[in-house]
Design an enzyme around this catalytic site. Sequence first.
Site, PDB file in Angstrom:
ATOM      1  N   GLU A  98       0.819  -1.229   0.000  1.00  0.00           N
ATOM      2  CA  GLU A  98       0.000   0.000   0.000  1.00  0.00           C
ATOM      3  C   GLU A  98       0.852   1.280   0.000  1.00  0.00           C
ATOM      4  OE1 GLU A  98      -2.813  -0.478   3.199  1.00  0.00           O
ATOM      5  OE2 GLU A  98      -3.356  -2.486   2.554  1.00  0.00           O
ATOM      6  N   ASN A 139       2.198  -4.880  -3.266  1.00  0.00           N
ATOM      7  CA  ASN A 139       0.810  -5.259  -3.002  1.00  0.00           C
ATOM      8  C   ASN A 139      -0.001  -4.009  -2.684  1.00  0.00           C
ATOM      9  OD1 ASN A 139      -1.209  -7.323  -2.449  1.00  0.00           O
ATOM     10  ND2 ASN A 139      -0.941  -6.841  -0.257  1.00  0.00           N
ATOM     11  N   HIS A 171     -10.141  -6.365  -2.268  1.00  0.00           N
ATOM     12  CA  HIS A 171     -11.180  -6.202  -1.234  1.00  0.00           C
ATOM     13  C   HIS A 171     -12.369  -5.515  -1.918  1.00  0.00           C
ATOM     14  CE1 HIS A 171      -8.662  -7.612   1.994  1.00  0.00           C
ATOM     15  NE2 HIS A 171      -7.718  -6.740   1.693  1.00  0.00           N
ATOM     16  N   GLU A 187      -5.794 -10.927  -1.560  1.00  0.00           N
ATOM     17  CA  GLU A 187      -6.609 -10.763  -0.350  1.00  0.00           C
ATOM     18  C   GLU A 187      -8.106 -10.659  -0.661  1.00  0.00           C
ATOM     19  OE1 GLU A 187      -5.274  -7.487   2.043  1.00  0.00           O
ATOM     20  OE2 GLU A 187      -3.159  -7.817   1.611  1.00  0.00           O
ATOM     21  N   ASP A 211     -11.879 -10.540  -0.759  1.00  0.00           N
ATOM     22  CA  ASP A 211     -13.136 -10.783  -0.056  1.00  0.00           C
ATOM     23  C   ASP A 211     -14.149  -9.840  -0.711  1.00  0.00           C
ATOM     24  OD1 ASP A 211     -11.644  -9.313   2.932  1.00  0.00           O
ATOM     25  OD2 ASP A 211     -12.410  -8.276   1.143  1.00  0.00           O
TER      26      ASP A 211
HETATM   27  O1  G3I Z   1      -3.162  -8.522  18.542  1.00  0.00           O
HETATM   28  C1  G3I Z   1      -3.957  -7.488  19.160  1.00  0.00           C
HETATM   29  C2  G3I Z   1      -4.520  -8.001  20.478  1.00  0.00           C
HETATM   30  O2  G3I Z   1      -3.443  -8.244  21.368  1.00  0.00           O
HETATM   31  C3  G3I Z   1      -5.456  -6.968  21.060  1.00  0.00           C
HETATM   32  O3  G3I Z   1      -6.063  -7.470  22.211  1.00  0.00           O
HETATM   33  C4  G3I Z   1      -6.522  -6.621  20.045  1.00  0.00           C
HETATM   34  C5  G3I Z   1      -7.383  -5.523  20.568  1.00  0.00           C
HETATM   35  O4  G3I Z   1      -8.093  -4.952  19.488  1.00  0.00           O
HETATM   36  O5  G3I Z   1      -5.929  -6.127  18.818  1.00  0.00           O
HETATM   37  C6  G3I Z   1      -5.105  -7.133  18.247  1.00  0.00           C
HETATM   38  O6  G3I Z   1      -4.533  -6.609  17.066  1.00  0.00           O
HETATM   39  C7  G3I Z   1      -5.443  -6.567  15.965  1.00  0.00           C
HETATM   40  C8  G3I Z   1      -4.796  -7.312  14.787  1.00  0.00           C
HETATM   41  O7  G3I Z   1      -5.608  -7.215  13.599  1.00  0.00           O
HETATM   42  C9  G3I Z   1      -4.575  -8.792  15.102  1.00  0.00           C
HETATM   43  O8  G3I Z   1      -5.811  -9.398  15.279  1.00  0.00           O
HETATM   44  C10 G3I Z   1      -5.657  -5.105  15.582  1.00  0.00           C
HETATM   45  O9  G3I Z   1      -6.362  -4.487  16.593  1.00  0.00           O
HETATM   46  C11 G3I Z   1      -6.438  -5.034  14.276  1.00  0.00           C
HETATM   47  O10 G3I Z   1      -6.497  -3.714  13.802  1.00  0.00           O
HETATM   48  C12 G3I Z   1      -5.750  -5.848  13.199  1.00  0.00           C
HETATM   49  O11 G3I Z   1      -6.549  -5.826  12.017  1.00  0.00           O
HETATM   50  C13 G3I Z   1      -5.915  -6.358  10.878  1.00  0.00           C
HETATM   51  C14 G3I Z   1      -5.754  -5.237   9.843  1.00  0.00           C
HETATM   52  O12 G3I Z   1      -5.140  -5.735   8.650  1.00  0.00           O
HETATM   53  C15 G3I Z   1      -4.886  -4.129  10.401  1.00  0.00           C
HETATM   54  O13 G3I Z   1      -4.880  -3.092   9.419  1.00  0.00           O
HETATM   55  C16 G3I Z   1      -6.783  -7.435  10.271  1.00  0.00           C
HETATM   56  O14 G3I Z   1      -6.852  -8.555  11.131  1.00  0.00           O
HETATM   57  C17 G3I Z   1      -6.226  -7.869   8.916  1.00  0.00           C
HETATM   58  O15 G3I Z   1      -7.123  -8.743   8.246  1.00  0.00           O
HETATM   59  C18 G3I Z   1      -5.998  -6.675   8.014  1.00  0.00           C
HETATM   60  O16 G3I Z   1      -5.388  -7.117   6.844  1.00  0.00           O
HETATM   61  C19 G3I Z   1      -4.999  -6.095   5.918  1.00  0.00           C
HETATM   62  C20 G3I Z   1      -3.779  -6.608   5.199  1.00  0.00           C
HETATM   63  O17 G3I Z   1      -2.794  -6.897   6.130  1.00  0.00           O
HETATM   64  C21 G3I Z   1      -3.321  -5.601   4.168  1.00  0.00           C
HETATM   65  N1  G3I Z   1      -4.394  -5.295   3.246  1.00  0.00           N
HETATM   66  C22 G3I Z   1      -5.609  -4.814   3.892  1.00  0.00           C
HETATM   67  C23 G3I Z   1      -6.096  -5.830   4.905  1.00  0.00           C
HETATM   68  C24 G3I Z   1      -7.368  -5.345   5.564  1.00  0.00           C
HETATM   69  O18 G3I Z   1      -7.105  -4.210   6.299  1.00  0.00           O
END
Ligand code: G3I
Length: 541
Positions: free
Chosen positions: A160, A201, A237, A265, A267
Amino acid sequence: MSRLRRALLSGVLAALPVAAAVLPAVPAHASAPLRAHAEARGKFVGAALATSPLANETAYRSIAASEFNQVTAENAMKWDATEPSRNQFNFTGADQIMAFAEQNDQQVHGHTLVWHSQTPSWVQNLGATEMREAMQNHISRVAGRYAGNPVLTSWDVVNEVFDDNGNLRTSFWYQKLGESYIADAFRYARAADPDATLCINDYNVEGVNAKSTAMYNLVKSLRAQNVPVDCVGLQSHLAIQYGFPNIRENMQRFADLGVEVRVTEIDVRMQTPRDAAKDATQATYYSDVVKACVAVSRCSGVTVWGFTDKYSWVPDTFPGQGAALIYDENYGKKPAYTAVHDALAGDETPDDTTAPSRPGTPAASNVTASGATLTWAASTDNVRVTGYDVYRGTTRLGSSAATSLTLTGLTPETAYTVHVVARDAAGNVSDPSATTAFTTGSGPADGCSAAYRLVNSWQGGFQGEVTVTCTAAVTSWKTTLTYPAGVKVTQNWSSALSTSGTASTFTNAPWNGNLPAGGSTTFGFIGSWTGTGAPPAPVIS
Ligand code: G3I
């Protein structure tokens, strides 16, 4: 898969058996799993996996293993997971993903080395020099950890880097290091893992638009500078409330740059709750993306971003939206799953084992000292006849897609008995046709041959020409054309003519008797003809 260097395996994962999930009854497309059809096409079908359900849910683990031949760590390989503090690395989650993939003969796509999100603040607060050093160290340690391990086949090196207008995103990376951080990240990644496919990506680059064109131009420029950009990731997405992008055209233009493309990715979200119409639209979006990847040879595969609606980033990010994946929250297959399956399976028509019918008996015409024209009645087939082969005994003299063939290079004054067979696309071959026999004429001396061509014809007359070709050098040549009764040569050029009955013998003119080995010359003539239409071809000797 060859013997691999074992990644560290957490005790939790080692103990958990992969048992078949109990899935609700599904419609008739339940033949092979997704991965079987993808592998049959030499592509991957993947899923982003979260470590928690992977460790704790049998149904999640079972589907992840049985349906996909590629996996991406949804979060476990990101900077905040692998280097939460400077030079303090934690590969527990990453190794769990690697171990799972190794157990299930899957490839891993590393995600992601350099991104403006999920990067700890300690990185963001560094000055430029230290930030570049930290980036190089991070890439070296993370990508280097799996270098040489054939399970890890590719990386999202940078993620990105553009904003939605197609300008470089003014992230802390860009602000501190300038545009060069992108090329540097790829060079560091290549140094860390010489064998991995290195990708750039992004999202909203699926169709042809300002952002994807900026990506296209950047990739083209980087590769012109020998920056090792091997691959472009189209996150995909999508949302059914938005239009479907012209993804195949976009994929093809990147492919034409010489880079691999992949859907990294996908969905397809919707305004919840689901209904049959939304599910159907979603299914067509999935189907069309997969079909685009199947159609573009440099598209290496499609990865869904998660696979069950039970675990998806969408609802937290887009309130009121969700249901974006191919299994529902109870691990039931949705129409989107069937769409992906059928797009990968393609038109699996049963093998065609029916041979074409035998061709008609070939008729010989225009027999010369070195050639003859054969024509025959077409064969029929349950699918399609793709061509014909002409044989003399077991020797194939030539092939044709049509129902005729002009043989050349035959030996003068020789008897030929030939037959024809028909072929279809599946390689089935018909029974042989009946045979026909002909004898080539006596050729001009010294290995010369003469080929006749009707140039034009009109009521009562025609123009013909003959090309004389000699395999050995000659100082003179002669050839005789014998027409049926009613034909009379009345004028000729580039040759000398003598006639006897219906035989017209042409010899070289003073200026075209000398021919080198392989040389040729052409002479012409006008004839009268009492029949209608074009006169029959002469017998050349
Ligand atoms: O690991 C912490 C945990 O310790 C804590 O308790 C919890 C509280 O909210 O947060 C957890 O971290 C989260 C992390 O995912 C792991 O689950 C973050 O808050 C959350 O923001 C994060 O979201 C991820 C997101 O990227 C971040 O931008 C999504 O799971 C993930 O699917 C998403 O994937 C991205 C790709 O990497 C790049 N392309 C876009 C895609 C969607 O945003």
